[in-house]
Design an enzyme around this catalytic site. Structure first.
Site: not given
Ligand SMILES: *[C@@H]1O[C@H](CO)[C@@H](O)[C@H](O)[C@H]1NC(C)=O
Ligand SMILES: *[C@@H]1O[C@H](CO)[C@@H](O)[C@H](O)[C@H]1NC(C)=O
Ligand SMILES: *[C@@H]1O[C@H](CO)[C@@H](O)[C@H](O)[C@H]1NC(C)=O
Length: 396
Positions: A221, A244
């Site tokens: 993430d 991310h």
């Protein structure tokens, strides 16, 4: 007779003097977790031993050092709580702290290891192994799984230093800094699989004066996620990917929400990441804001969204009346950013209709996509450009 008495008095005086000196120049109390019953065999539960060592350090009026030697120490959830009698507590770790393989043991409590209400703690070295792979698989199969634990939480604390720590395979977030003041992370190495769910590297919220320096993050993430109430945050010399990106957000989920102010991200490298420099807000009413942000000296290598502001976040399109974000974004500067985009849209400013982005500044930003010029998309975004900017700016 007089002479003898006198020399006894002298000896007593000298002994007292030595004891006093020893106290006032006390070396920190050294607490080896093995002396409290911890075992470096990866299978004996060392939770109670660590907890007793902490109580001893925290209750000591002198500075103390908790020492964790080489080896693998199995730990369940552990709460290192303050305030302590002396603020100077060092935790020197040569070994690895290992979470139980059965993810249910720690996965129903927010944090695996948490420091709360401490002032002046320093954590040096060591590896945290969250053993999260089992939980990720459970989540990916959509079964009934616990939400998972953050590996290391620092809550409501001040003057904390984390130096040379590694974190691997956290169940959820690796490190969370919440409600803190003056926290420094340096030389931290974070890794988990690129498709592991919700394994943010470092999450910072409701905290001021936080620095994340000289660190490497590859995870499933956000490499760094910046939540409501982050102020005076510095991120410098960080490698991100897979992951991310470095993300301010998600913000604006709640109406009454603290803003994000004064964030500097400099000298960062993104490789094979989903995003580079991102700001993300829910398409919902909110009093939140983002301002005074500088992104500078960044290199993008095959990044899907190198520069992105997305104010229409609304998973499942549920509970976002009118899909308009109330978060006001202004004064965001992008300087000296170069490299390759993995998609045609390299720059996207998708801002709020009711609170348009303003004072967005682009200076010397050059990105390419498959050796040709990529695109920039803007809606409700105003600002200026200086120097060479490619893709051609769409700011008004
Ligand atoms: C902590 O220890 C240091 C060194 O001995 C001492 O100077 C300081 O006053 C102590 N702090 C407290 C709160 O006792
Ligand atoms: C902004 O944050 C930086 C840390 O990144 C700090 O040094 C600086 O003093 C802050 N500026 C203001 C005006 O608070
Ligand atoms: C932008 O590029 C110009 C020309 O190369 C240079 O003079 C300037 O310092 C650069 N600005 C930044 C912020 O890198």
């Amino acid at each position: 007779m007089y002479l003898i008495t006198n020399s006894i008095a002298d000896a007593i005086f000298l002994a007292l003097f030595l004891i006093l000196c020893h106290k006032s120049f006390a070396t920190p109390t050294m607490l080896n977790v093995m002396d409290f019953g911890a075992k470096p065999d990866a299978k004996t539960d060392s939770t109670a031993a660590f907890s007793t060592a902490w109580s001893s350090a925290c209750g000591d009026i002198n500075p103390s050092t908790i020492y964790v030697p080489k080896g693998r120490f199995l730990l369940k959830n552990l709460h290192f709580s303050g305030p302590c009698s002396n603020n100077t507590i060092t935790i020197q770790v040569d070994g690895t702290l290992v979470a139980p393989l059965d993810y249910n043991v720690i996965g129903n409590v927010g944090n695996w290891l948490i420091f709360e209400d401490v002032d002046g703690v320093s954590i040096r070295g060591g590896t945290l192994d969250g053993q999260g792979a089992g939980l990720w698989a459970c989540k990916m199969h959509g079964s009934n799984c616990p939400s998972g634990a953050t590996s290391l939480g620092i809550w409501n604390s001040k003057n904390v230093e984390i130096i040379g720590l590694s974190s691997i395979n956290s169940q959820m977030f690796h490190i969370v800094i919440n409600g803190c003041q003056n926290v420094k992370l340096q030389g931290v190495d974070i890794s988990a699989s690129g498709n592991s769910p919700n394994t943010d590297g470092v999450h910072v919220q409701l905290s001021t004066d936080v620095a994340i320096l000289n660190s490497k993050i590859s995870t499933g993430d956000d490499c760094v996620s910046i939540g409501p109430g982050a102020m005076n945050l510095l991120i410098e010399n960080v490698d991100c990917g897979p992951g991310h990106g470095i993300s301010i957000g998600s913000l604006g989920k709640d109406f009454d929400e603290a803003g994000v102010h004064n964030v500097t991200v400099r000298t960062v490298r993104f490789k094979d990441a989903q995003n580079g420099l991102r700001i993300k807000t829910w398409g919902r009413p909110s009093k939140g804001f983002v301002n005074n942000v500088v992104f500078q000296h960044a290199i993008m290598d095959n990044v899907q969204n190198p520069i992105v502001i997305d104010q229409n976040y609304c998973p499942g399109n549920k509970n976002c009346p009118g899909q308009v974000s109330g978060v006001k974004i202004s004064d965001v500067t992008y300087q000296d950013i170069h490299g390759t985009s993995a998609t045609e849209v390299a720059v996207k400013f998708d801002c709020s209709k009711s609170k348009p982005c303003d004072q967005i500044k682009l200076e010397n930003v050059t990105l390419s996509y498959q050796n040709h010029a990529p695109k920039a998309l803007c809606s409700n975004a105003a600002g200026t450009t200086t120097g060479r900017v490619e893709p051609t700016s769409c700011l008004v």
